[in-house]
Design a protein around this motif. Structure first.
Motif, mmCIF file in Angstrom:
data_model
loop_
_atom_site.group_PDB
_atom_site.id
_atom_site.type_symbol
_atom_site.label_atom_id
_atom_site.label_comp_id
_atom_site.label_asym_id
_atom_site.label_seq_id
_atom_site.Cartn_x
_atom_site.Cartn_y
_atom_site.Cartn_z
ATOM 1 N N VAL A 233 0.843 -1.188 0.000
ATOM 2 C CA VAL A 233 0.000 0.000 0.000
ATOM 3 C C VAL A 233 0.883 1.244 0.000
ATOM 4 C CG1 VAL A 233 -1.716 1.291 1.314
ATOM 5 C CG2 VAL A 233 -1.846 -1.195 1.199
ATOM 6 N N ASP A 234 0.622 2.119 -0.947
ATOM 7 C CA ASP A 234 1.300 3.410 -0.995
ATOM 8 C C ASP A 234 0.409 4.445 -0.323
ATOM 9 O OD1 ASP A 234 3.098 5.544 -1.843
ATOM 10 O OD2 ASP A 234 1.512 6.070 -3.267
ATOM 11 N N HIS A 235 1.004 5.263 0.509
ATOM 12 C CA HIS A 235 0.299 6.408 1.092
ATOM 13 C C HIS A 235 0.541 7.572 0.135
ATOM 14 C CE1 HIS A 235 0.721 3.747 4.522
ATOM 15 N NE2 HIS A 235 -0.338 4.370 5.024
ATOM 16 N N TYR A 236 -0.472 7.912 -0.649
ATOM 17 C CA TYR A 236 -0.309 8.963 -1.656
ATOM 18 C C TYR A 236 0.245 10.225 -1.004
ATOM 19 C CZ TYR A 236 -1.326 12.370 -5.259
ATOM 20 O OH TYR A 236 -1.206 13.369 -6.180
ATOM 21 N N ARG A 237 -0.407 10.677 0.045
ATOM 22 C CA ARG A 237 0.143 11.767 0.851
ATOM 23 C C ARG A 237 0.958 11.086 1.945
ATOM 24 N NH1 ARG A 237 -4.708 13.040 -0.988
ATOM 25 N NH2 ARG A 237 -5.061 15.069 -1.892
ATOM 26 N N PRO A 238 2.279 11.269 1.948
ATOM 27 C CA PRO A 238 3.160 10.495 2.834
ATOM 28 C C PRO A 238 2.777 10.604 4.316
ATOM 29 C CG PRO A 238 4.431 11.871 1.325
ATOM 30 C CD PRO A 238 3.001 12.256 1.154
ATOM 31 N N GLN A 239 2.898 9.482 5.005
ATOM 32 C CA GLN A 239 2.590 9.425 6.428
ATOM 33 C C GLN A 239 3.423 10.430 7.221
ATOM 34 O OE1 GLN A 239 1.959 5.436 8.289
ATOM 35 N NE2 GLN A 239 2.956 4.749 6.398
ATOM 36 N N SER A 240 4.676 10.623 6.799
ATOM 37 C CA SER A 240 5.557 11.521 7.542
ATOM 38 C C SER A 240 5.086 12.969 7.492
ATOM 39 C CB SER A 240 6.989 11.429 7.005
ATOM 40 O OG SER A 240 7.025 11.788 5.631
ATOM 41 N N PHE B 280 3.480 17.361 -9.948
ATOM 42 C CA PHE B 280 3.060 16.497 -8.850
ATOM 43 C C PHE B 280 2.917 15.087 -9.404
ATOM 44 C CE2 PHE B 280 -0.558 18.426 -10.947
ATOM 45 C CZ PHE B 280 -1.364 17.342 -11.247
ATOM 46 N N ILE B 281 2.770 14.130 -8.520
ATOM 47 C CA ILE B 281 2.470 12.772 -8.960
ATOM 48 C C ILE B 281 0.958 12.660 -8.992
ATOM 49 C CG2 ILE B 281 2.610 10.324 -8.354
ATOM 50 C CD1 ILE B 281 5.393 10.891 -7.218
ATOM 51 N N PRO B 282 0.380 12.404 -10.161
ATOM 52 C CA PRO B 282 -1.081 12.364 -10.268
ATOM 53 C C PRO B 282 -1.721 11.324 -9.352
ATOM 54 C CG PRO B 282 -0.065 12.365 -12.442
ATOM 55 C CD PRO B 282 1.031 12.155 -11.445
ATOM 56 N N ASN B 283 -2.843 11.692 -8.823
ATOM 57 C CA ASN B 283 -3.660 10.809 -7.991
ATOM 58 C C ASN B 283 -4.765 10.284 -8.902
ATOM 59 O OD1 ASN B 283 -5.899 9.949 -6.462
ATOM 60 N ND2 ASN B 283 -5.382 11.302 -4.766
ATOM 61 N N PRO B 284 -4.834 8.978 -9.127
ATOM 62 C CA PRO B 284 -5.803 8.435 -10.078
ATOM 63 C C PRO B 284 -7.265 8.652 -9.682
ATOM 64 C CG PRO B 284 -4.691 6.687 -8.907
ATOM 65 C CD PRO B 284 -4.000 7.949 -8.526
ATOM 66 N N PHE C 206 -9.032 6.916 0.965
ATOM 67 C CA PHE C 206 -8.753 7.648 -0.279
ATOM 68 C C PHE C 206 -7.280 8.011 -0.428
ATOM 69 C CE2 PHE C 206 -9.784 11.199 2.578
ATOM 70 C CZ PHE C 206 -8.696 12.033 2.353
ATOM 71 N N ASN C 207 -6.487 7.822 0.615
ATOM 72 C CA ASN C 207 -5.059 8.129 0.561
ATOM 73 C C ASN C 207 -4.210 6.882 0.310
ATOM 74 O OD1 ASN C 207 -2.866 10.037 0.826
ATOM 75 N ND2 ASN C 207 -2.391 9.005 2.745
ATOM 76 N N LEU C 208 -4.844 5.729 0.218
ATOM 77 C CA LEU C 208 -4.117 4.472 0.093
ATOM 78 C C LEU C 208 -4.274 3.896 -1.309
ATOM 79 C CD1 LEU C 208 -5.261 2.934 3.501
ATOM 80 C CD2 LEU C 208 -3.198 4.276 3.031
ATOM 81 N N PHE C 209 -3.149 3.539 -1.930
ATOM 82 C CA PHE C 209 -3.157 2.975 -3.272
ATOM 83 C C PHE C 209 -2.325 1.710 -3.326
ATOM 84 C CE2 PHE C 209 -3.878 7.521 -4.336
ATOM 85 C CZ PHE C 209 -5.144 7.368 -4.839
ATOM 86 N N ASP D 294 -8.258 11.615 -8.447
ATOM 87 C CA ASP D 294 -8.510 13.039 -8.666
ATOM 88 C C ASP D 294 -8.101 13.528 -10.051
ATOM 89 O OD1 ASP D 294 -9.417 13.240 -6.058
ATOM 90 O OD2 ASP D 294 -7.461 13.834 -5.277
ATOM 91 N N HIS D 295 -7.336 12.740 -10.774
ATOM 92 C CA HIS D 295 -6.810 13.178 -12.074
ATOM 93 C C HIS D 295 -7.098 12.138 -13.146
ATOM 94 C CE1 HIS D 295 -4.149 15.010 -8.960
ATOM 95 N NE2 HIS D 295 -4.441 16.082 -9.653
ATOM 96 N N VAL D 296 -7.202 12.575 -14.367
ATOM 97 C CA VAL D 296 -7.291 11.668 -15.513
ATOM 98 C C VAL D 296 -5.841 11.332 -15.873
ATOM 99 C CG1 VAL D 296 -8.027 11.398 -17.903
ATOM 100 C CG2 VAL D 296 -9.432 12.725 -16.299
ATOM 101 N N MET D 297 -5.447 10.107 -15.582
ATOM 102 C CA MET D 297 -4.043 9.723 -15.728
ATOM 103 C C MET D 297 -3.532 9.914 -17.161
ATOM 104 S SD MET D 297 -3.082 9.060 -12.696
ATOM 105 C CE MET D 297 -1.609 8.064 -12.631
ATOM 106 N N PHE D 298 -4.377 9.670 -18.157
ATOM 107 C CA PHE D 298 -3.951 9.803 -19.546
ATOM 108 C C PHE D 298 -3.552 11.241 -19.879
ATOM 109 C CE2 PHE D 298 -4.678 10.320 -24.140
ATOM 110 C CZ PHE D 298 -3.810 9.346 -24.605
ATOM 111 N N GLU D 299 -4.048 12.195 -19.136
ATOM 112 C CA GLU D 299 -3.644 13.588 -19.366
ATOM 113 C C GLU D 299 -2.207 13.830 -18.928
ATOM 114 O OE1 GLU D 299 -6.498 16.085 -17.400
ATOM 115 O OE2 GLU D 299 -8.102 15.520 -18.785
ATOM 116 N N HIS D 300 -1.684 12.919 -18.117
ATOM 117 C CA HIS D 300 -0.340 13.101 -17.565
ATOM 118 C C HIS D 300 0.674 12.072 -18.061
ATOM 119 C CE1 HIS D 300 -2.048 16.090 -14.942
ATOM 120 N NE2 HIS D 300 -2.999 15.227 -14.609
ATOM 121 N N LEU D 301 0.213 10.838 -18.288
ATOM 122 C CA LEU D 301 1.115 9.756 -18.698
ATOM 123 C C LEU D 301 0.454 8.913 -19.773
ATOM 124 C CD1 LEU D 301 2.170 8.530 -15.154
ATOM 125 C CD2 LEU D 301 3.622 9.797 -16.741
ATOM 126 N N ARG D 302 1.268 8.492 -20.723
ATOM 127 C CA ARG D 302 0.772 7.589 -21.755
ATOM 128 C C ARG D 302 1.695 6.376 -21.789
ATOM 129 N NH1 ARG D 302 -0.713 8.860 -28.005
ATOM 130 N NH2 ARG D 302 -1.340 6.747 -28.504
#
Length: 177
Positions: free
Chosen positions: A22-29, A67-71, A39-42, A73-81
């Motif tokens: 599990v990644d904490h999108y917004r870091p725990q630290s 920033f690193i897109p949050n899937p 919603f913060n766990l991926f 909140d963001h349309v990933m294709f707009e940022h990465l292909r």
């Protein structure tokens, strides 16, 4: 069902369950109050999770839309292909993501090449087995006296086909049949 890393998009069925977490999108630290908020766990592979680490964009990076897109909140294709073995940034956020997560490092590209070659090989074997089953059915219809032999041969081919389809779903991240 196999799940994909939210960042590099490789399936856990290929990397293995112990290689994911599990990644904490917004870091725990920096956001301890969000440590257990859904919603913060991926779901992410350990490689991407480790590379991202405690990264959070600075104020200047946020203003520059880096920033690193949050899937969620963001349309990933707009940022990465994702194109074959490479990941193409499509925005300042995509450029930062590709750089921080090292999505196009040589090891990652070679791994994706391997995965694509395995998929192509499995798909070719799947087609061969489907054609074999068709030929067996045709032979069985033309030679009813061979029905028992053809049935056994068909059952073996179907078993091989099911195994290949399972491998294919595991390698591609598709939901197994």
């Amino acid at each position: 069902m196999y799940l994909l890393c939210i960042y590099c998009r490789l399936p856990d069925g290929l990397k293995g369950d112990d290689r994911f977490g599990v990644d904490h999108y917004r870091p725990q630290s920096k956001f301890p109050e969000l440590a257990t908020i859904y919603f913060n766990l991926f779901y992410a592979c350990n490689c991407c999770n480790r590379r991202k680490g405690a990264f959070w964009p600075t104020e200047a990076q946020q203003r520059a839309r880096q920033f690193i897109p949050n899937p969620c909140d963001h349309v990933m294709f707009e940022h990465l292909r994702y194109r074959a073995t490479r990941v193409e940034p499509r925005s300042p956020a995509g450029e930062l993501t590709e750089r921080v997560l090292m999505l196009n490092d040589e090891v990652s590209i070679q791994y994706r090449e391997f995965v694509l070659e395995v998929i192509v090989s499995l798909e070719a074997r799947e087609r061969q087995l489907q054609e074999t089953i068709q030929r067996i059915d045709q032979r069985s219809a033309q030679h009813p006296e061979q029905a028992a032999y053809c049935a056994a041969e068909r059952a073996a081919a179907e078993q091989d086909l099911a195994r290949i389809q399972h491998h294919l779903s595991r390698v591609s991240g598709a939901v197994p049949l």
